[in-house]
Design a protein around this motif. Structure first.
Motif, mmCIF file in Angstrom:
data_model
loop_
_atom_site.group_PDB
_atom_site.id
_atom_site.type_symbol
_atom_site.label_atom_id
_atom_site.label_comp_id
_atom_site.label_asym_id
_atom_site.label_seq_id
_atom_site.Cartn_x
_atom_site.Cartn_y
_atom_site.Cartn_z
ATOM 1 N N ARG A 118 33.060 52.620 34.019
ATOM 2 C CA ARG A 118 32.040 52.740 32.974
ATOM 3 C C ARG A 118 31.702 51.323 32.510
ATOM 4 N N ASN A 119 30.823 50.695 33.269
ATOM 5 C CA ASN A 119 30.579 49.259 33.128
ATOM 6 C C ASN A 119 29.132 48.960 32.773
ATOM 7 N N ALA A 120 28.518 49.842 31.968
ATOM 8 C CA ALA A 120 27.133 49.650 31.545
ATOM 9 C C ALA A 120 27.100 49.271 30.079
ATOM 10 N N GLY A 121 26.483 48.142 29.767
ATOM 11 C CA GLY A 121 26.383 47.688 28.386
ATOM 12 C C GLY A 121 25.020 47.104 28.091
ATOM 13 N N TYR A 122 24.887 46.503 26.927
ATOM 14 C CA TYR A 122 23.625 45.917 26.492
ATOM 15 C C TYR A 122 23.883 44.596 25.783
ATOM 16 N N PRO A 123 22.927 43.672 25.821
ATOM 17 C CA PRO A 123 23.030 42.458 25.005
ATOM 18 C C PRO A 123 23.072 42.808 23.519
ATOM 19 N N ASP A 124 23.631 41.908 22.716
ATOM 20 C CA ASP A 124 23.783 42.166 21.279
ATOM 21 C C ASP A 124 22.450 42.458 20.602
ATOM 22 N N TRP A 125 21.390 41.762 20.999
ATOM 23 C CA TRP A 125 20.104 41.940 20.314
ATOM 24 C C TRP A 125 19.510 43.308 20.590
ATOM 25 N N ILE A 126 19.807 43.883 21.769
ATOM 26 C CA ILE A 126 19.357 45.248 22.045
ATOM 27 C C ILE A 126 20.202 46.254 21.261
ATOM 28 N N VAL A 147 5.631 59.263 21.939
ATOM 29 C CA VAL A 147 6.431 58.362 21.127
ATOM 30 C C VAL A 147 5.541 57.825 20.014
ATOM 31 N N VAL A 148 5.865 58.174 18.778
ATOM 32 C CA VAL A 148 5.074 57.743 17.628
ATOM 33 C C VAL A 148 5.464 56.343 17.208
ATOM 34 N N ASP A 149 6.765 56.062 17.197
ATOM 35 C CA ASP A 149 7.228 54.737 16.791
ATOM 36 C C ASP A 149 8.623 54.517 17.336
ATOM 37 N N ALA A 150 9.018 53.247 17.438
ATOM 38 C CA ALA A 150 10.353 52.876 17.905
ATOM 39 C C ALA A 150 10.493 51.368 17.808
ATOM 40 N N VAL A 151 11.731 50.901 17.917
ATOM 41 C CA VAL A 151 12.004 49.473 18.051
ATOM 42 C C VAL A 151 12.382 49.238 19.504
ATOM 43 N N LEU A 152 11.537 48.490 20.211
ATOM 44 C CA LEU A 152 11.702 48.274 21.642
ATOM 45 C C LEU A 152 11.990 46.803 21.921
ATOM 46 N N PRO A 153 12.765 46.536 22.996
ATOM 47 C CA PRO A 153 13.446 47.477 23.887
ATOM 48 C C PRO A 153 14.767 47.962 23.288
ATOM 49 N N GLY A 154 15.197 49.119 23.748
ATOM 50 C CA GLY A 154 16.450 49.698 23.288
ATOM 51 C C GLY A 154 16.401 51.200 23.395
ATOM 52 N N ILE A 155 17.561 51.840 23.411
ATOM 53 C CA ILE A 155 17.613 53.297 23.465
ATOM 54 C C ILE A 155 16.961 53.863 22.213
ATOM 55 N N PHE A 207 5.415 46.282 35.326
ATOM 56 C CA PHE A 207 5.306 45.478 34.104
ATOM 57 C C PHE A 207 5.613 46.331 32.880
ATOM 58 N N HIS A 208 6.462 45.798 31.979
ATOM 59 C CA HIS A 208 6.794 46.459 30.715
ATOM 60 C C HIS A 208 6.509 45.476 29.586
ATOM 61 N N PRO A 209 5.410 45.616 28.878
ATOM 62 C CA PRO A 209 5.040 44.622 27.869
ATOM 63 C C PRO A 209 6.008 44.547 26.696
ATOM 64 N N TRP A 210 6.772 45.614 26.477
ATOM 65 C CA TRP A 210 7.699 45.663 25.347
ATOM 66 C C TRP A 210 9.101 45.175 25.713
ATOM 67 N N GLY A 211 9.274 44.636 26.937
ATOM 68 C CA GLY A 211 10.609 44.298 27.419
ATOM 69 C C GLY A 211 11.081 42.898 27.070
ATOM 70 N N LYS A 212 10.274 42.102 26.363
ATOM 71 C CA LYS A 212 10.691 40.750 26.014
ATOM 72 C C LYS A 212 11.834 40.768 25.002
ATOM 73 N N LYS A 213 12.588 39.694 24.978
ATOM 74 C CA LYS A 213 13.662 39.570 24.002
ATOM 75 C C LYS A 213 13.085 39.579 22.597
ATOM 76 N N GLY A 214 13.706 40.358 21.735
ATOM 77 C CA GLY A 214 13.234 40.504 20.365
ATOM 78 C C GLY A 214 13.003 41.959 20.049
#
Length: 460
Positions: A118-126, A147-155, A207-214
């Protein structure tokens, strides 16, 4: 060895809304006894599923362009056992019905089962974005289709209470700003009695426009899920054909196709859902790509439960671009030693076509990994309720994205015809696919994906 089947049954919520903010008690568990996907960190009682440790890192010396499997720390592991037609009934409770049927009917097919990781993780900012979504930032429309709203990227929904939340977790999974294949082959196996493959190939970008860091909202990303640019350079009969596809979180697909024989770009408004991809003898419905592709609005999504299953995992053999294409894509199935299976806990989600809608596969059962929400297996049923297709996605850790997992390569096995599709792999191309965290390449911008631009770049 005896294995425990873990099943958690959920009562389906009413149509009002099952999604919303987690309770303070649930939020407190994220990052503690639950990982940031909302999965229990602890393993199972038997120890056959380990505790989560997350954020896989490569061995020293890896960089993009080198074969990923050579730098995985568990690369020398041997199978614990194998599943084939002689013993599949022994393990059927940990397999999907489609997997069981395919094993039984396909001569020489084998599933090698390895130790689980079980070796799947995420960076701290995500992880910070995920926590905001869990607190209520992520919202779906009342019927779960938008999807009405969300904070992207992230689950979006790390503590899902409805099947719509799970499929949107998969659709909006973090993949960086984009993915690039110098060349990929879309392969369909021969008809019965023939040895002639359909295997056109060419370059591709996603291309995923919402995939930038932040962090970014769906509105700021133009409500895009992704845009795809794919063109054929072989065979000669297809060379020059090129397609742009853009899918959205709140509206229908936009698709433009360039036909070199006509020197025209055509808009294809119906090129979505179960429409067959052009040129593949009706073997490749559009929404079976990546195990599921597109918006989920034609189906009602219901959580059936959670269970332990043998699923594709750490499938580095499906990313070995050095191997000849048909050493891996063999006549009846993918090479046994290119697929790896592990025991993991998965969400079981049933998709049933909505009243008044149509689909050639009106019932579909998906099996989503609890640590990533990747759709690893799907059983597809025809209008008479018969099993028709079984699909598998082949995930690996994406080291350049900070340890998250993803899968693009997948196989779709037709249980009726015996044929199969394999797509989105770099096998046989000599070059690895690449995930980008940032790029100034014009193909990673929304301005690229217009009918006018497709006409311009295709007529050079």
């Amino acid at each position: 060895m005896r294995r425990i089947l873990v099943v958690i049954t959920f009562i389906a919520a009413t149509a009002v809304t099952a999604w919303g903010a987690a309770t303070p008690q649930e939020l407190e568990r994220l990052g503690k006894d639950l990982n940031f996907a909302g999965a229990e960190k602890a393993g199972n009682k038997e120890g056959t599923i380990p505790a989560w440790d997350g954020k896989d890192v490569p061995l020293a010396g890896w960089s993009h362009g080198k074969n990923r499997g050579d730098y995985w720390k568990y690369k020398d592991e041997k199978p614990l056992f194998s599943i084939d037609a002689s013993n599949v009934d022994k393990y059927k409770d940990q397999l999907s019905p489609g997997q069981v049927q395919w094993v039984k009917q396909t001569k020489g097919y084998r599933m090698d089962v390895y130790p689980s990781h079980r070796n799947a993780g995420y960076p701290d900012w995500i992880e910070a974005n995920i926590r905001k979504n869990a607190a209520g930032a992520a919202k779906l429309s009342k019927d779960g289709t938008d999807v009405v709203d969300a904070v992207l990227p992230g689950i979006l929904f790390p503590l899902p209470k409805d099947g719509s939340e799970i499929i949107w977790n998969f659709i909006m999974r973090y993949k960086g700003i984009g993915t690039e294949w110098p060349r990929t082959t879309t392969a369909v196996s021969p008809r019965p009695g023939s040895t002639e493959w359909l295997d056109p190939a060419g370059p591709q970008q996603v291309f995923h426009p919402w995939g930038k860091k932040g962090s970014m909202s769906p509105k700021e990303a133009g409500y895009l899920i992704y845009c795809i640019d794919f063109g054929y350079d072989s065979p000669a009969a297809l060379a020059g054909q090129r397609i742009f596809i853009c899918d959205y979180t709140n509206k229908d697909r936009e698709a433009f196709f360039y036909f070199p024989g006509q020197r025209r770009v055509r808009r294809l408004p119906a090129y979505t859902y179960d429409a067959p991809q052009i040129g593949f003898e009706n073997q490749y419905p559009l929404d079976t790509a990546w195990v599921f592709l597109g918006r989920p609005d034609r189906f009602d999504w219901k959580i059936v439960g959670k269970k332990e299953m043998y699923v594709p995992y750490n499938s580095f053999g499906m990313y070995d671009f050095r191997k000849p294409l048909h050493d891996v894509l063999q006549l009846k199935h993918l090479a046994n030693d290119s697929r790896r299976y592990e025991l993991h806990r998965v969400w079981v989600v049933e998709a049933t076509v909505k009243k008044g809608m149509r689909h050639t596969m009106p019932k579909r059962i998906y099996y989503f990994d609890e640590d990533t929400y990747l759709a690893l297996i799907a059983d597809q049923y025809d209008a008479k309720g018969g099993l028709w297709k079984v699909e598998e996605g082949y995930p690996i850790p994406i080291w350049e994205l900070g340890g998250t997992f993803d899968h693009y390569p997948f196989a779709s096995y037709d249980l009726v015809s015996g044929r199969y599709v394999c797509d989105q792999s770099s096998i046989g191309t000599g070059k690895d696919m690449r995930y980008h965290t940032d790029s100034k390449d014009p193909r990673f911008s929304t301005d690229w994906y217009t009918g006018e631009n497709l006409r311009s770049i295709s007529e050079r």
